[in-house]
Design a protein around this motif. Structure first.
Motif: not given
Length: 273
Positions: A243-266
């Motif tokens: 559970a800890c490994l999966v949760g940390e993977a989700m957070r890492e992917i989210a910070r790398r791909r799913y922030t509005w700063d990145l989406i806005g720039k795109a």
């Protein structure tokens, strides 16, 4: 320098041929999900949405897909090279929580949160947790359809399942999400789902329906199910370390791909091209 027209969704795309006649604007269309495949659309509405999708692809200068699986579908169906731009979810953790909204809930539950539609596999999830000891809190608009009302009545008095009315206040949602230890996501249609990328920022394990959209969003790092039996087995076999490994993977992917700063720039990069 020409004007730009940004169209979100295909429902209004049938106006694009007319716009081509009267304007030299550059047309950029985000097709959203594959709307005509959704169970809630039938008959004429389904045929219209499929036609509108074809028009959108034909008359747009740039087509945006919010998920690689949708981009693959557009390539296969129309030989269209779509640009993939997803959604941000960091706003969900940026707001201050409102503890009062979750005061009646004990810590550590499994959380479900979505529109109560059949394509979101609500009945499957509830069936799975009917046979488990884990507490499930499921938040949604249960009273908006016969489907939702029937499920609400069936599980209203369940000892471990809480059928929760919808919560629209961002602070209240933050508080409810903060107290969850696991998130279950049953969406089977659409593309990159905003609720999923929002929950990925909370760093807890995600159990997702195993369609290609969800696998693409979570980069294959979540836990997946396709039936009530599979969901039940995944929950029973989940260890604290996993559970800890999966949760940390989700957070890492989210910070790398799913922030509005990145989406806005795109988006600005496309609009200014």
């Amino acid at each position: 320098r020409h004007d730009r027209i940004l169209l979100l969704g295909v429902s209004g795309a049938t106006i694009l041929p007319f716009l081509r006649l009267i304007s030299r604007a550059r047309i950029i269309t985000n097709v959203d999900g594959i709307e005509w495949r959704r169970e809630k659309w039938r008959g004429l509405a389904k045929h219209y949405l499929r036609f509108a999708e074809k028009v959108a692809v034909r008359f747009s200068d740039v087509v945006i897909a919010d998920n690689q699986a949708i981009a693959d579908y557009l390539k296969q169906s129309y030989d269209c090279e779509a640009t993939v731009i997803t959604y941000g979810g960091d706003h969900a953790v940026a707001v201050e929580p409102d503890p009062a909204a979750a005061a009646h809930l004990l810590d550590g539950y499994v959380l479900g949160l979505c529109r109560i539609d059949p394509e979101n596999n609500i009945a499957m999830i509830l069936e799975a947790f009917d046979g488990l000891d884990e507490a499930l809190v499921f938040v949604g608009n249960w009273d908006k359809s016969d489907y939702g009302r029937a499920l609400k009545a069936k599980y209203a008095d369940h000892p471990t399942i809480t059928i929760h009315d919808p919560v629209f206040d961002p602070g209240g949602l933050r508080a409810i999400r903060d107290k969850a230890s696991l998130y279950v996501h049953g969406h089977s249609a659409g593309g990159t789902n905003p609720a999923l990328v929002e929950m990925m920022h909370f760093g807890i394990p995600i159990l997702a329906y195993g369609c290609e959209f969800n696998r693409q969003t979570t980069e294959g790092e979540a836990l997946y199910f396709r039936s009530a039996e599979e969901l039940r087995a995944v929950v029973r076999q989940l260890t604290d370390d996993k559970a800890c490994l999966v949760g940390e993977a989700m957070r890492e992917i989210a910070r790398r791909r799913y922030t509005w700063d990145l989406i806005g720039k795109a988006y600005f990069a496309l609009l200014e091209a």
